[in-house]
Design a protein around this motif. Structure first.
Motif, PDB file in Angstrom:
ATOM      1  N   ALA A 130       0.745  -1.263   0.184  1.00 37.61           N
ATOM      2  CA  ALA A 130       0.162  -0.126  -0.132  1.00 37.61           C
ATOM      3  C   ALA A 130       0.927   1.307  -0.026  1.00 37.61           C
ATOM      4  N   ASN A 131       1.629   1.262  -1.087  1.00 41.68           N
ATOM      5  CA  ASN A 131       2.772   2.460  -0.918  1.00 41.68           C
ATOM      6  C   ASN A 131       3.566   2.457   0.228  1.00 41.68           C
ATOM      7  N   PHE A 132       4.028   1.471   0.775  1.00 42.43           N
ATOM      8  CA  PHE A 132       4.974   1.273   1.945  1.00 42.43           C
ATOM      9  C   PHE A 132       4.170   1.729   3.349  1.00 42.43           C
ATOM     10  N   ASN A 133       2.717   1.474   2.956  1.00 41.15           N
ATOM     11  CA  ASN A 133       2.157   1.869   4.587  1.00 41.15           C
ATOM     12  C   ASN A 133       1.969   0.667   5.309  1.00 41.15           C
ATOM     13  N   ARG A 134       2.236  -0.681   5.033  1.00 35.34           N
ATOM     14  CA  ARG A 134       1.844  -1.446   5.331  1.00 35.34           C
ATOM     15  C   ARG A 134       2.973  -2.876   5.170  1.00 35.34           C
ATOM     16  N   SER A 135       2.874  -3.725   6.067  1.00 33.15           N
ATOM     17  CA  SER A 135       3.741  -4.893   5.734  1.00 33.15           C
ATOM     18  C   SER A 135       2.828  -5.788   4.343  1.00 33.15           C
ATOM     19  N   MET A 136       3.671  -6.212   3.596  1.00 30.57           N
ATOM     20  CA  MET A 136       3.122  -7.003   2.364  1.00 30.57           C
ATOM     21  C   MET A 136       2.248  -8.064   2.881  1.00 30.57           C
ATOM     22  N   ASP A 137       1.136  -8.046   2.152  1.00 31.69           N
ATOM     23  CA  ASP A 137      -0.101  -9.046   2.573  1.00 31.69           C
ATOM     24  C   ASP A 137       0.374 -10.544   1.964  1.00 31.69           C
ATOM     25  N   LEU A 138      -0.321 -11.537   2.401  1.00 32.71           N
ATOM     26  CA  LEU A 138       0.233 -12.811   2.030  1.00 32.71           C
ATOM     27  C   LEU A 138      -0.145 -13.183   0.494  1.00 32.71           C
ATOM     28  N   VAL A 139      -1.176 -12.685  -0.247  1.00 33.25           N
ATOM     29  CA  VAL A 139      -1.357 -12.810  -1.472  1.00 33.25           C
ATOM     30  C   VAL A 139      -0.057 -12.301  -2.450  1.00 33.25           C
ATOM     31  N   SER A 140       0.027 -11.041  -2.198  1.00 35.68           N
ATOM     32  CA  SER A 140       1.096 -10.288  -2.840  1.00 35.68           C
ATOM     33  C   SER A 140       2.281 -10.659  -2.489  1.00 35.68           C
ATOM     34  N   PHE A 141       2.649 -11.491  -1.404  1.00 36.14           N
ATOM     35  CA  PHE A 141       4.038 -12.040  -1.003  1.00 36.14           C
ATOM     36  C   PHE A 141       4.385 -13.263  -1.744  1.00 36.14           C
ATOM     37  N   ILE A 142       3.143 -14.111  -1.906  1.00 34.59           N
ATOM     38  CA  ILE A 142       3.262 -15.416  -2.732  1.00 34.59           C
ATOM     39  C   ILE A 142       3.442 -14.934  -4.202  1.00 34.59           C
ATOM     40  N   THR A 143       2.790 -13.937  -4.607  1.00 36.82           N
ATOM     41  CA  THR A 143       2.716 -13.559  -6.072  1.00 36.82           C
ATOM     42  C   THR A 143       4.275 -13.154  -6.208  1.00 36.82           C
ATOM     43  N   LEU A 144       4.776 -12.229  -5.393  1.00 37.34           N
ATOM     44  CA  LEU A 144       6.262 -11.978  -5.792  1.00 37.34           C
ATOM     45  C   LEU A 144       7.192 -12.979  -5.504  1.00 37.34           C
ATOM     46  N   SER A 145       6.850 -13.888  -4.584  1.00 35.07           N
ATOM     47  CA  SER A 145       7.842 -14.974  -4.475  1.00 35.07           C
ATOM     48  C   SER A 145       7.807 -15.854  -5.843  1.00 35.07           C
ATOM     49  N   VAL A 146       6.707 -16.254  -6.189  1.00 38.90           N
ATOM     50  CA  VAL A 146       6.542 -17.013  -7.454  1.00 38.90           C
ATOM     51  C   VAL A 146       6.741 -16.338  -8.836  1.00 38.90           C
ATOM     52  N   TYR A 147       6.238 -15.455  -9.061  1.00 36.99           N
ATOM     53  CA  TYR A 147       6.227 -14.690 -10.475  1.00 36.99           C
ATOM     54  C   TYR A 147       6.983 -13.488 -10.245  1.00 36.99           C
ATOM     55  N   GLY A 148       7.350 -12.901  -9.319  1.00 34.89           N
ATOM     56  CA  GLY A 148       8.307 -11.781  -9.214  1.00 34.89           C
ATOM     57  C   GLY A 148       9.690 -12.467  -9.552  1.00 34.89           C
ATOM     58  N   THR A 149       9.975 -13.501  -8.697  1.00 31.87           N
ATOM     59  CA  THR A 149      11.222 -14.034  -8.810  1.00 31.87           C
ATOM     60  C   THR A 149      11.304 -14.653 -10.309  1.00 31.87           C
ATOM     61  N   SER A 150      10.320 -15.064 -10.718  1.00 29.56           N
ATOM     62  CA  SER A 150      10.583 -15.789 -12.260  1.00 29.56           C
ATOM     63  C   SER A 150      10.529 -14.648 -13.103  1.00 29.56           C
ATOM     64  N   SER A 151       9.966 -13.461 -12.898  1.00 27.99           N
ATOM     65  CA  SER A 151      10.178 -12.364 -13.763  1.00 27.99           C
ATOM     66  C   SER A 151      11.648 -11.864 -13.760  1.00 27.99           C
ATOM     67  N   ILE A 152      12.188 -11.897 -12.648  1.00 28.07           N
ATOM     68  CA  ILE A 152      13.678 -11.526 -12.458  1.00 28.07           C
ATOM     69  C   ILE A 152      14.549 -12.325 -13.238  1.00 28.07           C
ATOM     70  N   VAL A 153      14.253 -13.676 -13.156  1.00 28.28           N
ATOM     71  CA  VAL A 153      15.135 -14.676 -13.778  1.00 28.28           C
ATOM     72  C   VAL A 153      14.809 -14.543 -15.289  1.00 28.28           C
ATOM     73  N   LEU A 154      13.553 -14.504 -15.644  1.00 30.76           N
ATOM     74  CA  LEU A 154      13.433 -14.446 -17.176  1.00 30.76           C
ATOM     75  C   LEU A 154      14.019 -12.962 -17.908  1.00 30.76           C
ATOM     76  N   CYS A 155      14.017 -12.061 -16.959  1.00 30.31           N
ATOM     77  CA  CYS A 155      14.604 -10.642 -17.505  1.00 30.31           C
ATOM     78  C   CYS A 155      16.072 -10.900 -17.637  1.00 30.31           C
ATOM     79  N   ILE A 156      16.964 -11.432 -16.552  1.00 28.77           N
ATOM     80  CA  ILE A 156      18.316 -11.683 -16.687  1.00 28.77           C
ATOM     81  C   ILE A 156      18.680 -12.533 -18.054  1.00 28.77           C
ATOM     82  N   ILE A 157      17.887 -13.523 -18.197  1.00 25.61           N
ATOM     83  CA  ILE A 157      18.014 -14.349 -19.435  1.00 25.61           C
ATOM     84  C   ILE A 157      17.728 -13.704 -20.779  1.00 25.61           C
TER      85      ILE A 157
END
Length: 210
Positions: A29-56
């Protein structure tokens, strides 16, 4: 063809990077709270995958900058582009815009003041975030005029609010000798911080008195 393909690939990379930033900002929420569970899981799965794909993708684009693109590079590029687009979609999908793009709120049921002149309720806005605040909603029964009065309850002091059953509220209002003033007390038994306020209806202000 090579220039067009690389341009599309680079645009998709930028789009994907933007989706990661959007996920991080939205999930907190624009750094107004800790990351919620849904966003954390999304970041862990798809965010991490995005970074790997970007590097490749970047390694291929930089390595092949001075080399002729063959069919295998186009095939790999198409797979990476669609993978990046899929991850971007999931990143955007995992963002909750409540609490920063627009506020989210909870309120107790409307109650009437003892003299019957107003309906009132307490509204808790962006609870659990750094940008949280509270306000009282008053509605004149006769004129239908509405007022929203800021009140500093500070829900961060609460151990966890609850809701009652049937006829309930988070606050209790008492009349005073002055028709413009009401005395409001919060209900500790429903998880509210124990506080008392003097409410000035005409000026739209609240003042803590204990």
């Amino acid at each position: 063809m090579k220039l067009l393909f690389k341009s599309i690939w680079i645009l998709v990379l930028i789009f994907n990077f933007s989706s990661i930033l959007w996920l991080i900002i939205g999930g907190t929420a624009n750094f107004n709270r800790s990351m919620d569970l849904v966003s954390f899981i999304t970041l862990s799965v798809y965010g991490t995958s995005s970074i790997v794909l970007c590097i490749i993708s970047l390694r291929i684009l930089i390595k092949k900058r001075k080399v002729i693109f063959d069919m295998s590079v186009y095939v790999i590029g198409i797979v990476l582009i669609f993978s990046l687009l899929f991850c971007s979609y999931q990143n955007f999908l995992g963002v909750d815009t409540r609490g920063w793009l627009y506020p989210y709120s909870y309120s107790d049921p409307l109650k009437k003041t003892p003299d019957g002149r107003y309906e009132y309720q307490l509204i808790l806005i962006n609870t659990g975030q750094y940008n949280s605040y509270e306000q009282l909603h008053f509605k004149n029964v006769k004129t239908k005029e509405e007022k929203y009065i800021p009140i500093d309850i500070n829900m961060s002091e609460s151990d966890g609010r609850t809701e009652g059953s049937n006829d309930w509220s988070w606050t209790v209002i008492k009349s005073t000798s002055n028709l413009n003033y009401y005395e409001l007390s919060t209900k500790k038994e429903l998880g509210m911080p124990s506080k008392k306020f003097l409410i000035n209806i005409s000026e739209g202000t609240s003042k803590r008195i204990n």
